[in-house]
Design a protein around this motif. Structure first.
Motif, short mmCIF file in Angstrom:
data_model
loop_
_atom_site.label_atom_id
_atom_site.label_comp_id
_atom_site.label_asym_id
_atom_site.label_seq_id
_atom_site.Cartn_x
_atom_site.Cartn_y
_atom_site.Cartn_z
N CYS A 154 0.85 -1.19 0.00
CA CYS A 154 0.00 0.00 0.00
C CYS A 154 0.88 1.24 0.00
O CYS A 154 2.02 1.21 0.47
CB CYS A 154 -0.89 0.00 1.24
SG CYS A 154 -1.93 1.46 1.40
N CYS A 177 0.78 3.50 1.94
CA CYS A 177 1.13 3.81 3.34
C CYS A 177 2.36 3.03 3.80
O CYS A 177 2.86 3.25 4.90
CB CYS A 177 -0.04 3.54 4.27
SG CYS A 177 -0.31 1.77 4.64
N CYS A 237 -6.69 -1.64 2.12
CA CYS A 237 -5.53 -1.86 2.99
C CYS A 237 -6.00 -2.04 4.42
O CYS A 237 -6.74 -1.20 4.95
CB CYS A 237 -4.59 -0.66 2.89
SG CYS A 237 -3.26 -0.70 4.12
N CYS A 240 -4.64 1.13 6.58
CA CYS A 240 -5.11 2.52 6.41
C CYS A 240 -6.44 2.64 5.68
O CYS A 240 -7.00 3.73 5.61
CB CYS A 240 -4.04 3.36 5.72
SG CYS A 240 -3.94 3.04 3.95
ZN LIG Z 1 -2.38 1.41 3.61
#
Ligand SMILES: [Zn+2]
Lengths: 379, 139
Positions: free
Chosen positions: B31, B33, B45, B48
């Motif tokens: 991801c 993130c 995800c 997040c």
């Molecule tokens: Zn994420």
């Protein structure tokens, strides 16, 4: 501003009842459930029409099992709902019965857990997996047993002592599925299941029912219930799994955060707890969870166990009912049965299993998913 | 060489240039993130909640360190006849995964290095050797 259960009006457990947990039988779930409900009504000394709302916990009975059972108590038209939350179904039903009474919507509510050992069916997520079909719960916990043993230098014998204690407690419980004391040799010598786990270290999934009636102070007064036998719920917390550090045991991490919130809500510390009923479906779990709840530092559980600190009469009696290993784990009833055991102990009515002077009890369940529920009850 | 096919090609591939018994690569995801997961999916995800473009395929090495093992003695599903051994492995690339130990692997214990391979399991109806992912003690 949100509030916790303990900020709302007080809610008390006023009635408890079971149908004994047992091996699968021909007895229909309706008979199991009615036995537990009628026992709880008799314990509270109230009649069925006093119950204003019912939460039915069942994980394996299929759709809408409640009405075909409850109608035989006399159809009062009171609302009912079904709760499925895996192993924590009963704990979840209890939480929502408490919330309904604490909120003032009802004065008296029933949580009834009933189940038969039917096949578990879980929906496909559409995401593939390497071999999850080869990793059933006992293998999940066999892996955690191996990790715990290596990390904390514990032997298979050390971990199996959890089962010796819980079978000893279960032998004194007429509602337990397994009511036989077992030596360490018997536990270790039983059928090998997965890793170092043997069958007597694993819960025997069976059938049964447990019922708990909760009431407000208004309800207690109006119905003339004996307030001296009412036990207050001073914390209720439900949580679900987050993303933890890779490799962290999520059951233990989730238990820790849930228990911490419950202890704060009841304004007690781990040292204040006299008895705990926790999710010991497999022996290693009891060690994980007493450490997560904060009874001792991580890795010190075996020492407490060997010192007798976890026995009835010890520092904190863990699973005085026999726990999931001996009392059993019929799924829907289990979390409600834990509440019943704690109420019996705090009333001083637990007979041969009585942990003397018990004033504060904690009930803990995890369910696959994972979810975790913790309740604290106080005299 | 016998023709072969992968049992679950959506989850793994053979390392380039390898044949039977080859080192495997796992089809993970990453991801925006920074969260790395297995297997690849586009639902969203877990860390997040992002979905769509922030989630991209991310190939994972199967080298890792064993966290735990358990030999299963009882298993109700007849498609997985016991005994077999399940291992929990912390991949060097991040995720922790659990799956089968290869039948021909040396014995393993926590802390040991392991690696994923594609090993022959069954024959398909058309006579191909079916390869599936297994871990083995690293040589
Ligand atoms: Zn994420």
């Amino acid at each position: 501003m949100t509030r916790s259960l303990n900020d709302l009006r007080p809610v008390y457990v006023v009635g408890i009842g079971w149908h004994r947990y047992q091996n699968p039988s021909e007895t229909p779930y309706v008979a199991l459930g009615l036995t537990a409900i009628r026992a709880a009504l008799a314990d509270a000394r109230i009649e069925w029409p006093a119950v204003e709302s019912t939460y039915v916990a069942a994980a394996l009975l299929g759709m809408a099992s409640g009405r075909p059972m409850l109608r035989h108590l006399g159809a009062t038209g009171a609302p009912l709902m079904h709760v499925e939350n895996a192993s924590a179904s009963g704990s979840t039903a209890f939480r929502h019965a408490c919330i309904e009474v604490a909120s003032g919507i009802s004065d008296v509510a029933l949580a009834i857990g009933v189940d038969k050992r039917n096949p578990v069916r879980r929906a496909e997520t559409g995401i593939g997996h390497l071999a999850e079909d080869a990793i059933v719960p006992f293998t999940h916990f066999a892996l955690l047993t191996n990790e715990y043993a290596v990390r904390h230098n514990a032997t298979a014998e050390d971990i199996a002592l959890v089962a010796v204690k819980n079978h000893r407690n279960g032998a004194k419980n007429p509602n337990a599925q397994r009511q036989q004391e077992r030596t360490l040799d018997e536990v270790l010598g039983g059928k090998r299941v997965s890793g170092s786990l043997t069958s007597l270290q694993c819960t025997p999934i069976g059938e049964g029912a447990a019922a708990v009636i909760v009431a407000s102070e208004d309800g207690i007064r109006r119905l003339g219930i004996d307030a001296g036998r009412a036990i207050r719920t001073t914390a209720s917390v439900g949580r679900s799994e987050r993303v933890y550090a890779p490799g962290a045991g999520f059951d233990a991490a989730l238990t820790k955060e849930t228990a911490d919130l419950a202890l704060a809500q009841a304004k007690v510390t781990p040292g204040d707890i006299d008895i705990i009923e926790l999710h010991d479906a497999f022996t290693v779990e009891e060690l994980h969870y007493i450490e997560s709840i904060g009874l001792c530092p991580e890795g010190h559980g075996v020492r407490m166990l060997k010192d007798g600190a976890l026995d009835i009469g010890g520092q904190c009696a863990i699973n005085p009912s026999g726990g999931l290993i001996a009392m059993g784990h019929p799924i829907g009833p289990t979390g409600i049965g834990q509440i019943g055991e704690i109420v019996m102990q705090l009333r001083g009515e637990a007979g041969a299993r009585q942990h003397r002077g018990a004033r504060t009890g904690l009930a803990h369940m995890v369910g696959v998913g994972a979810v975790c529920y913790v309740h604290i009850l106080q005299k | 060489m016998q023709p072969s096919k992968l049992l679950k090609p959506e989850l793994y591939s053979a390392g380039s240039g390898d044949g039977d018994g080859a080192t495997a690569r796992l089809k993970g995801g990453r991801c925006r993130c920074g969260y790395v997961f297995f297997p690849m999916q586009t639902y969203g995800c877990e860390r997040c909640g992002s979905h769509g473009d922030p989630l991209t395929p991310y190939e994972l090495s199967t080298n890792g360190t064993l966290l735990a093992e358990a030999t299963v003695h009882l298993h109700a599903d007849k498609n997985r006849p016991a005994p077999f051994t399940i291992v929990k492995v912390a991949l060097d690339d991040g995720p922790v995964i659990r799956t089968l130990l290869a039948d021909d692997s040396a014995r393993v214990a926590p802390g040991q290095r392991v690696t994923g391979r594609l090993v022959p399991t069954t024959q398909s109806e058309s006579g191909e050797t079916v390869l599936d992912h297994r871990f083995s003690a690293a040589s």
